[in-house]
Design an enzyme around this catalytic site. Structure first.
Site, PDB file in Angstrom:
ATOM      1  N   PHE A   1     -18.009 -39.889   7.808  1.00 23.99           N
ATOM      2  CA  PHE A   1     -19.198 -40.201   8.609  1.00 23.99           C
ATOM      3  C   PHE A   1     -19.687 -39.009   9.427  1.00 23.99           C
ATOM      4  CE2 PHE A   1     -16.109 -40.609  11.961  1.00 23.99           C
ATOM      5  CZ  PHE A   1     -16.789 -40.503  13.163  1.00 23.99           C
ATOM      6  N   LYS A   2     -18.808 -38.057   9.678  1.00 23.25           N
ATOM      7  CA  LYS A   2     -19.199 -36.933  10.528  1.00 23.25           C
ATOM      8  C   LYS A   2     -20.256 -36.050   9.870  1.00 23.25           C
ATOM      9  CE  LYS A   2     -15.072 -37.460  13.141  1.00 23.25           C
ATOM     10  NZ  LYS A   2     -13.755 -37.064  13.552  1.00 23.25           N
ATOM     11  N   ASP A   3     -20.371 -36.144   8.537  1.00 24.25           N
ATOM     12  CA  ASP A   3     -21.449 -35.421   7.848  1.00 24.25           C
ATOM     13  C   ASP A   3     -22.816 -35.820   8.407  1.00 24.25           C
ATOM     14  OD1 ASP A   3     -19.873 -33.965   5.987  1.00 24.25           O
ATOM     15  OD2 ASP A   3     -19.728 -35.709   4.681  1.00 24.25           O
TER      16      ASP A   3
ATOM     17  N   THR B   1     -13.698 -33.847  11.291  1.00 24.78           N
ATOM     18  CA  THR B   1     -14.720 -33.058  12.000  1.00 24.78           C
ATOM     19  C   THR B   1     -14.781 -31.637  11.457  1.00 24.78           C
ATOM     20  OG1 THR B   1     -14.469 -34.334  14.026  1.00 24.78           O
ATOM     21  CG2 THR B   1     -15.449 -32.174  14.261  1.00 24.78           C
TER      22      THR B   1
END
Length: 484
Positions: free
Chosen positions: A112-114, A145
């Site tokens: 999800f950090k993309d 991250t």
């Protein structure tokens, strides 16, 4: 839109100032001085928007058009999402027995950090090119991250990135996603310590204000306001896709289950809630349960050690973004927030004032999930749906199954899925299932790697400072050569 520190002792800044700062000079975190309130009509208008369009609308509320004109903002966000594998960027899977899983992992690094980092990198580049500046980004990672930050800036001429990863505490795939990027502006260190320990040298370097200023340092960890801003869109998208109808008065709630470690996604949900989005938040944590204890009984204190779990990216003891939530729920009371955080930093333990504790437990409920429950949930979800969950997503889905098995009436529920199961084959095997590994992840094993060790007895802060100084000298030399 102005941003103020949660501790109230730093000058206010605009979006550009908050973007480049990370921590505020007084040790606090930046928050919008005033939150926009969304009325029913706005929510109706937004309800049909795609995920990228929601991000654009939210960003336009928090970034002044004098800083980034709306057309430029739209272009930056469009560019940020151009490499995502799914045409919707994020995708809601509707599974059996009311299980809704919001897949936030269709970016390049399968996490999800993309989503937030690719937008943040575009904003950084926009300002750096305008100002003709160079920055060095320093990132400590518990797994995802680092790779997402590297992916967002590798090969960029105005940005160097230093990543500290906890050797042996990431999965093999997470590590390879970082160590196989051989671009000259990427500097990866393997630290003989856990993710909280490797944050210490980073905090020490950022505490030297003159050094930070001289070398244009910034952090892209989940403390960066820009990341929290983008993550707010997950909650709006989840609400609009799961709400039964927007024609009811009052608007019906949707429960959003947030698997969390550093509480960035949770802070984003609390802000969305304060802006008028009718969501009920559930913080789902693994056995590292400081957030759960804080919500349940106001016990904001470290455990003796970090417990390694299958949901390794959430093996975090210091959930930085809880400070944002404390400030938000204490009605922007920087005095209460400062006293609480300074107490915690001094003694590793603080008790929430009763009023704040009551507000927190009204805004967010919580569950702590064991490794056994994680593997059981992964197995059950596969059995019922032929759907593979990553262990972090399983922490959220475990909460859904618990509620379902109790047969208690509840609003529609959406579980956030922060990563693809493909990144965690060890956990998939532990659940007695067969990993499914995409070709681009298999190809990582064949690539050359580069990673500098930071050993137990090394002076990590000194190594970090020396690396930053070397980068700065190279950049200065590059600029001088360009001028000749």
């Amino acid at each position: 839109m102005w941003y103020v520190s949660t501790r109230g002792m730093a000058p206010r800044v605009n979006f550009e100032g908050a973007l480049f700062s990370g921590y505020a000079p007084d040790g606090g975190l930046f928050m919008p001085e005033k939150l926009p309130q969304l009325d029913r009509e706005t929510l109706h208008q937004w309800s049909t928007l795609s995920y990228p369009s929601l991000v654009k609308e939210l960003c336009a509320l928090f970034i002044d058009p004098e800083l980034i004109p709306r057309d430029d903002l739209n272009d930056l966000i469009h560019r940020a999402f151009s490499r995502f594998r799914h045409q919707e960027v994020i995708h809601l899977s509707r599974l059996r027995n009311g299980l809704n899983v919001l897949e936030l992992w269709h970016g390049v690094t399968y996490a999800f950090k993309d989503l937030s980092l690719c937008c943040t990198a575009q904003f950084l580049q926009y300002f750096l090119e305008k100002r003709e500046k160079h920055i060095t980004v320093v990132v400590g990672t518990s797994g995802d991250t680092g790779s997402a930050a590297i992916e967002s800036v590798h090969g960029t001429k105005n940005v160097d990135i230093i990543v500290l990863l906890p050797k042996g505490h990431c999965t093999r795939i997470q590590e390879l996603q970082m160590t196989t990027v051989l671009k000259a502006n990427v500097h990866v260190f393997g630290v003989e310590g856990n993710s909280d320990e490797l944050d210490e040298p980073i905090k020490a370097v950022f505490a030297d204000v003159a050094f930070v200023k001289k070398h244009n340092l910034m952090s892209l960890n989940s403390i960066n306001w820009s990341r929290v801003l983008i993550q707010m869109a997950h909650h709006f998208f989840a609400y609009f896709r799961c709400v039964p109808s927007l024609d009811m008065h009052p608007l019906p709630p949707v429960e959003v289950v947030v698997p969390t470690g550093a509480a960035g996604n949770l802070a984003a949900g609390c802000i969305a809630q304060k802006m008028g989005l009718p969501i009920c938040l559930v913080a789902a944590v693994n056995r590292n349960d400081i957030i759960h204890r804080t919500i349940q009984r106001g016990d904001f204190s470290l455990s003796e050690t970090i417990k390694p779990t299958l949901a390794s990216a959430m093996d975090i003891q210091v959930p930085y973004n809880m400070e944002r939530i404390f400030w938000l729920l204490s009605d922007s009371d920087s005095q209460v927030t400062r006293a609480l955080m300074e107490q915690f930093e001094r003694t590793q333990s603080a008790s929430l004032p009763e009023e704040l504790q009551n507000k927190l437990s009204a805004a967010v409920t919580s569950e702590s999930v064991s490794d056994e429950a994680i593997t059981q949930t992964m197995g059950r979800c596969w059995e019922e749906n032929q759907y593979l969950l990553c262990p972090h997503s399983a922490v959220a889905v475990s909460c859904h199954y618990q509620q379902m098995d109790r047969q208690q009436p509840s609003p529609p529920r959406c579980c956030l899925a922060p990563a693809s199961a493909a990144k965690f084959p060890e956990a998939v095997l532990a659940a007695g299932l067969t990993p499914e590994t995409p070709l681009e992840i298999l190809a990582l094993e064949e690539k050359e790697t580069r990673c500098t060790p930071m050993r137990k007895n090394d002076d990590w802060t000194l190594i970090l400072r020396n690396t930053i100084e070397d980068i700065d000298q190279r950049w200065t030399g590059h600029v001088l050569n360009a001028l000749e």
